[in-house]
Design an enzyme around this catalytic site. Structure first.
Site, mmCIF file in Angstrom:
data_model
loop_
_atom_site.group_PDB
_atom_site.id
_atom_site.type_symbol
_atom_site.label_atom_id
_atom_site.label_comp_id
_atom_site.label_asym_id
_atom_site.label_seq_id
_atom_site.Cartn_x
_atom_site.Cartn_y
_atom_site.Cartn_z
ATOM 1 C CG HIS B 100 -0.328 -0.164 2.529
ATOM 2 N ND1 HIS B 100 0.192 -1.374 2.948
ATOM 3 C CD2 HIS B 100 -0.124 0.685 3.561
ATOM 4 C CE1 HIS B 100 0.690 -1.256 4.173
ATOM 5 N NE2 HIS B 100 0.515 -0.012 4.571
ATOM 6 C CG HIS B 102 1.357 5.199 4.073
ATOM 7 N ND1 HIS B 102 0.620 5.077 5.238
ATOM 8 C CD2 HIS B 102 2.069 4.052 3.982
ATOM 9 C CE1 HIS B 102 0.903 3.916 5.808
ATOM 10 N NE2 HIS B 102 1.770 3.270 5.067
#
Lengths: 137, 137
Positions: B100, B102
């Site tokens: 992922h 950010h």
């Protein structure tokens, strides 16, 4: 190319650098002020300041190069982890206004630390913010 | 989908989240432990741990979504800057082993700080490291 841009001049070969990769869209070389051994920068050939400004193939080209170089750093140096980051704006730590991604090999006890405040958002604030953002996309 | 993965379960709608964007390849929602208002996560639908594992369209799809969401956060919240980062490996701060990115909106005096050691590399070490990496790409 922007003649005043250090990174554009590195890409053009006017300023020496320790290159690790280049292709039609992207260019990668060692950060001369590394925060870890193997700290590498990957950037688009085109001079833009922010991710949002990259157009068409330049974006997917940069992503592909970033992936290749990150995999290369992992294979070559076998670090325990990697931080991959783009800083946008002076407040975020961007020194050279030519978009670039940092790849930083990480080891336990290396002294790199991301210090972050605790931000407490009220439940309704999450809803408000997610709506605000999703509306603009 | 990995049934043990919190993020896979969020994507599947089994766990609630404050979503901001989704498409064929990617999914974005607010980080529930934000380090800034508007702290957003953008992830591939496919369960991989590292950037190097993303294949084909999943990579360009994630890049396109990341760009859209970053632009959306900028439009919606008008921060002074942005940090965009991927942490790979526990040592690098990866808590959930589903890749992922950010997106963290930044403002002056917000208390977010990237603490980095000074790493002094000898001139010949730069040459050695760049060669090591470039050979693996």
């Amino acid at each position: 190319m922007s003649v005043d841009c250090l990174f554009c001049r590195i890409i053009a070969g006017e300023i020496p650098s320790y290159n690790v990769y280049e292709d039609e869209f992207a260019f990668a070389f060692l950060d001369i002020n590394p925060i870890a051994r193997g700290h590498t920068l990957v950037l688009p050939r085109v001079h833009v300041t922010k991710l949002a400004e990259l157009e068409g193939e330049a974006l997917s080209g940069l992503a592909a190069a970033l992936q290749r170089v990150a995999a290369g750093v992992e294979k070559a140096l076998e670090p325990e982890g990697l931080n991959i980051f783009i800083n946008q704006g002076e407040v975020a730590g961007q020194v050279i206004p030519h978009l670039h991604a940092h790849i930083v090999p990480r080891e336990k006890g290396d002294g790199v630390r991301f210090e972050t405040p605790v931000v407490k958002l009220a439940e309704e604030e999450f809803g408000k913010v997610s709506e605000l953002i999703s509306k603009t996309i």
